[in-house]
Design an enzyme around this catalytic site. Structure first.
Site, mmCIF file in Angstrom:
data_model
loop_
_atom_site.group_PDB
_atom_site.id
_atom_site.type_symbol
_atom_site.label_atom_id
_atom_site.label_comp_id
_atom_site.label_asym_id
_atom_site.label_seq_id
_atom_site.Cartn_x
_atom_site.Cartn_y
_atom_site.Cartn_z
ATOM 1 N N CYS A 15 0.830 -1.192 0.000
ATOM 2 C CA CYS A 15 0.000 0.000 0.000
ATOM 3 C C CYS A 15 0.868 1.247 0.000
ATOM 4 O O CYS A 15 1.951 1.264 0.568
ATOM 5 C CB CYS A 15 -0.955 0.038 1.186
ATOM 6 S SG CYS A 15 -2.105 -1.337 1.280
ATOM 7 N N ARG A 68 6.049 -0.875 -4.404
ATOM 8 C CA ARG A 68 5.650 -1.446 -3.120
ATOM 9 C C ARG A 68 4.658 -2.586 -3.302
ATOM 10 O O ARG A 68 4.435 -3.371 -2.376
ATOM 11 C CB ARG A 68 5.032 -0.362 -2.232
ATOM 12 C CG ARG A 68 6.030 0.689 -1.780
ATOM 13 C CD ARG A 68 5.340 1.866 -1.115
ATOM 14 N NE ARG A 68 4.693 1.503 0.133
ATOM 15 C CZ ARG A 68 5.268 1.617 1.330
ATOM 16 N NH1 ARG A 68 6.490 2.066 1.431
ATOM 17 N NH2 ARG A 68 4.604 1.304 2.424
ATOM 18 N N TRP A 86 -3.093 -2.777 -1.505
ATOM 19 C CA TRP A 86 -2.854 -4.222 -1.528
ATOM 20 C C TRP A 86 -4.002 -4.851 -0.748
ATOM 21 O O TRP A 86 -4.182 -4.569 0.429
ATOM 22 C CB TRP A 86 -1.505 -4.544 -0.882
ATOM 23 C CG TRP A 86 -1.204 -5.994 -0.786
ATOM 24 C CD1 TRP A 86 -1.651 -6.875 0.153
ATOM 25 C CD2 TRP A 86 -0.367 -6.763 -1.654
ATOM 26 N NE1 TRP A 86 -1.149 -8.130 -0.073
ATOM 27 C CE2 TRP A 86 -0.365 -8.085 -1.174
ATOM 28 C CE3 TRP A 86 0.378 -6.445 -2.790
ATOM 29 C CZ2 TRP A 86 0.365 -9.090 -1.790
ATOM 30 C CZ3 TRP A 86 1.098 -7.458 -3.408
ATOM 31 C CH2 TRP A 86 1.088 -8.756 -2.913
ATOM 32 N N ASN A 118 -3.165 2.893 5.304
ATOM 33 C CA ASN A 118 -2.302 1.717 5.270
ATOM 34 C C ASN A 118 -2.388 1.038 6.627
ATOM 35 O O ASN A 118 -2.457 1.706 7.654
ATOM 36 C CB ASN A 118 -0.840 2.094 5.024
ATOM 37 C CG ASN A 118 -0.589 2.549 3.607
ATOM 38 O OD1 ASN A 118 -1.473 2.512 2.763
ATOM 39 N ND2 ASN A 118 0.625 2.996 3.343
ATOM 40 N N GLY A 119 -2.313 -0.288 6.640
ATOM 41 C CA GLY A 119 -2.360 -1.022 7.890
ATOM 42 C C GLY A 119 -3.596 -1.895 7.964
ATOM 43 O O GLY A 119 -4.343 -2.034 6.990
ATOM 44 N N GLU A 139 18.977 -18.656 -0.850
ATOM 45 C CA GLU A 139 18.650 -17.346 -1.398
ATOM 46 C C GLU A 139 18.444 -17.426 -2.914
ATOM 47 O O GLU A 139 17.543 -16.781 -3.465
ATOM 48 C CB GLU A 139 19.749 -16.334 -1.058
ATOM 49 C CG GLU A 139 19.572 -14.958 -1.672
ATOM 50 C CD GLU A 139 18.327 -14.223 -1.227
ATOM 51 O OE1 GLU A 139 17.981 -13.217 -1.863
ATOM 52 O OE2 GLU A 139 17.673 -14.657 -0.248
ATOM 53 N N LYS A 177 15.029 -16.376 -4.935
ATOM 54 C CA LYS A 177 14.999 -15.408 -6.038
ATOM 55 C C LYS A 177 14.319 -16.007 -7.264
ATOM 56 O O LYS A 177 13.540 -15.347 -7.944
ATOM 57 C CB LYS A 177 16.425 -14.982 -6.399
ATOM 58 C CG LYS A 177 17.015 -13.943 -5.497
ATOM 59 C CD LYS A 177 16.334 -12.603 -5.674
ATOM 60 C CE LYS A 177 16.486 -11.760 -4.421
ATOM 61 N NZ LYS A 177 15.721 -12.192 -3.267
ATOM 62 N N GLU A 200 10.561 -16.149 -6.717
ATOM 63 C CA GLU A 200 9.963 -14.810 -6.750
ATOM 64 C C GLU A 200 9.768 -14.311 -8.177
ATOM 65 O O GLU A 200 8.740 -13.706 -8.500
ATOM 66 C CB GLU A 200 10.865 -13.819 -6.010
ATOM 67 C CG GLU A 200 10.869 -13.960 -4.501
ATOM 68 C CD GLU A 200 11.848 -12.988 -3.855
ATOM 69 O OE1 GLU A 200 11.463 -12.329 -2.893
ATOM 70 O OE2 GLU A 200 12.992 -12.891 -4.327
ATOM 71 N N HIS A 214 18.554 -38.463 1.575
ATOM 72 C CA HIS A 214 17.518 -38.592 2.591
ATOM 73 C C HIS A 214 16.166 -38.075 2.103
ATOM 74 O O HIS A 214 15.316 -37.688 2.909
ATOM 75 C CB HIS A 214 17.957 -37.837 3.859
ATOM 76 C CG HIS A 214 19.246 -38.336 4.406
ATOM 77 N ND1 HIS A 214 19.361 -39.497 5.145
ATOM 78 C CD2 HIS A 214 20.508 -37.861 4.288
ATOM 79 C CE1 HIS A 214 20.614 -39.704 5.478
ATOM 80 N NE2 HIS A 214 21.341 -38.716 4.958
ATOM 81 N N LYS A 231 7.084 -4.836 -2.065
ATOM 82 C CA LYS A 231 8.406 -4.488 -1.546
ATOM 83 C C LYS A 231 8.396 -4.332 -0.037
ATOM 84 O O LYS A 231 9.281 -4.797 0.654
ATOM 85 C CB LYS A 231 8.874 -3.189 -2.199
ATOM 86 C CG LYS A 231 10.316 -2.818 -1.861
ATOM 87 C CD LYS A 231 11.284 -3.817 -2.422
ATOM 88 C CE LYS A 231 12.726 -3.442 -2.193
ATOM 89 N NZ LYS A 231 13.637 -4.517 -2.618
#
Length: 602
Positions: free
Chosen positions: A2, A27, A77, A103-104, A478, A482, A485, A501, A597
């Site tokens: 947001c 964002r 969002w 926002n929130g 990581e 990536k 994403e 295993h 973001k």
């Protein structure tokens, strides 16, 4: 998640609002809207479930925007309520006098909705945010002062909010926040509020950060209130975000730009901190040497924290545990453990909730963040700034490297200043950091040369296996994150020794296996094992690997390797693989689907 922007000035406000919303797109959002006061004292709103450029095209021919010089905007969002125009912000009250952007997340939504409905309010959306507009409407029936009404309403809310309210009869704007970031600023174009300074950076030189409970009137002088009492604004902060930071330049996307910036980020951070590593950095924290460390973060930040804590364990024999911030409430922590808490924005909701838990258990917190004015930075016992600069791409790249290097500076300072590492060795380790920027630059060059050759074998697969061992395991994790994403395809990361295993069942002819290759006999045995089953191997390591990001003969001759730090440069190759594969698949690498973001809701 947001984004908020609001402005009161002298010129038409709609173009400014749309331009600011464009800078908030990174964002993450699924709808956008703006609102302005009409000449009859009612709010006029324009909302869209398309991209901000659609909103901009419609705003260009929108009659209410011609003369309006005050307004607010929002990118949403979805949390409460599906993606729809009726759920998009800004929201209005029954009278049409008040508009709200928020926002929130509110916690008492069911109770508030029932009480407002019983009182006769017509609630048209499924959002929690619209309820605030109706609550302000009720408060203003008793008190026509907008700031007083806003302060009364938020005093009874539970949850988190950054809030800007417009009174269409008076053209007045009021901003307040609790648990969600908000900044205000004055400039030649007017008085602004925004959830991110980047939204308004081209128009202001200084800004103020709101603390929880602050109420600010967006007019000249920024009249500031706290607890109903006028107070002086907090000290102004220089706006360090430049127009160049917010533009692509010659790059095809922000992720490509930010990958290329990593050597410069490393050099800036190391130059900033190297002189104080053995001369005051750790002592400035005023914390004892820990016997145990608890790493807390989300996603890429958690991976960076694991790299830092692993380094502390290898160099200083201090054990650690890594915990996802969202799981901390139900996870036991070692009494007296030092908490290393990481968040790029410093506003991640799960992290801030975890911070409350850590403090409740008596843990001291060292924060690693890219935002010195964030809630995390303000509430931690000590802060290590990462100096990565603005990062626009949703998938973190340079902020990961900055967090790892910032944390490395803290580790070396802790060990050197406490005597856990002998001074001569500590000095040598600090000098080694000077080679990191060149190592990252070498990795970028090697990756650009070699990855196009291996890309064709990766594009047709539906899933990928990543392998690492020792310090390389975290980088494999990581890399898998990536790739997920950016490509929207499955990727699993495993310790190389765990293949037998269970994970080896995934490997068949053509399965892509991406290896962070430490050059050990054990890793080469693992590579042989998956190769024998027909896997397509892409190895990231030193000379002779598919992508020699960790050192070519030239790199060795130039002494750009820093072995004790672990395979940091491998992350460059992993980032480039993920980006190149996503581009080949037609993905938007700067705005991956469903992701944001700044994750400011739990």
């Amino acid at each position: 998640m947001c984004g908020i922007v609001a402005c009161s000035g002298e010129s038409p406000v709609a173009p400014l609002l749309v331009e600011a919303l464009e800078r908030l797109e990174y964002r993450g959002y699924d709808s956008a809207g703006i609102a302005v006061p009409a000449v009859d004292g009612h709010v006029e709103a324009l909302r869209s479930i398309e991209r901000v450029d659609d909103l901009g095209r419609r705003a260009a021919g929108w009659a209410p925007a011609v003369s309006a010089t005050t307004g607010l905007g929002h990118t949403r969002w979805a949390t409460h309520g599906e993606v729809s125009v009726v759920n998009a912000h800004p929201h209005r009250d029954c009278s049409g006098r008040v508009a709200v952007v928020h926002n929130g997340v509110l916690e008492d939504v069911t109770e508030l909705r029932r009480a407002l409905t019983d009182a006769g309010h017509m609630i048209v959306s499924h959002t929690d945010s619209e309820l605030i507009a109706h609550l302000i409407e009720e408060a203003m029936s008793e008190d026509t002062d907008l700031a007083g009404a806003v302060e009364r309403v938020v005093g009874g809310l539970r949850g988190s909010w950054a809030l800007v309210v417009l009174d269409a009869r008076t053209d007045e704007l009021v901003a307040t926040c609790h648990g969600s970031p908000l900044v205000v600023a004055e400039g030649p174009e007017g008085v602004f509020a925004a959830s991110d300074i980047g939204a308004i950076a081209p128009w202001v030189e200084w800004y103020h950060v709101l603390d929880d409970g602050d109420v600010v009137r967006l007019r000249a002088g920024l009249p500031w209130h706290r607890g109903g009492v006028p107070v002086a604004p907090p000290p102004a902060v220089a706006c360090s975000v430049g127009v160049a930071d917010l533009s692509l330049g010659l790059y095809p996307d922000f992720m490509a730009k930010e990958i290329e910036q990593q050597p410069d980020v490393a050099e800036r951070l190391i130059t900033t901190w190297s002189g104080s590593i053995l001369h005051g950095l750790w002592p400035s924290f005023s914390l004892p040497v820990p016997r145990h460390v608890t790493v807390v973060g989300c996603g890429t930040s958690l991976n960076a924290g694991r790299v830092v804590a692993d380094l502390l364990a290898r160099l200083g024999s201090i054990p650690f545990a890594a915990v996802e911030a969202s799981e901390l409430t139900s996870t036991a922590t070692v009494p007296g453990s030092l908490a290393l808490v990481l968040s790029q924005s410093g506003e991640t909701a799960d992290v801030l909730t975890a911070l409350d838990v850590l403090h409740g258990r008596g843990h001291a917190v060292v924060a690693l963040t890219n935002n010195p004015h964030s809630a995390l930075a303000r509430r931690a016992e000590a802060v290590m700034m990462c100096h990565a600069g603005p990062e626009i791409g949703v998938a973190a790249t340079k902020t990961f490297v900055a967090q790892v290097l910032g944390g490395t500076c803290v580790v070396l300072s802790l060990l050197g200043c406490s005597g856990a590492v002998e001074q001569q060795r500590a000095q040598r380790l600090v000098r080694d950091l000077d080679r990191v920027p060149d190592a990252l630059a070498q990795a970028i060059g090697a990756s650009r040369r070699t990855i196009p050759q291996v890309l064709e074998g990766l594009t047709k697969a539906s899933g990928y296996v990543f392998l690492g061992r020792g310090p390389g395991r975290i980088y494999a994790d990581e890399g898998a994150l990536k790739l997920k994403e950016l490509t929207y395809r499955w990727a699993e990361s495993h310790a190389a020794g765990e293949l037998k295993h269970g994970p080896l069942a995934l490997v068949e002819h053509g399965t892509p296996v991406i290896v962070v290759d430490d050059g050990s006999a054990r890793m080469h045995a693992t590579i042989a094992e998956v190769s024998a089953r027909g896997a397509e191997i892409t190895s990231i390591g030193g000379h002779g690997t598919s992508v020699p990001a960790l050192g070519s003969p030239l790199a060795v001759a130039l002494d750009t390797t820093v072995d004790w730090l672990g395979p940091l440069a491998s992350v460059v190759a992993l980032q480039i693989i993920a980006r190149e594969l996503a581009v080949a698949l037609g993905r938007d690498v700067d705005k991956p689907r469903n992701l944001a973001k700044s994750v400011t809701v739990e």
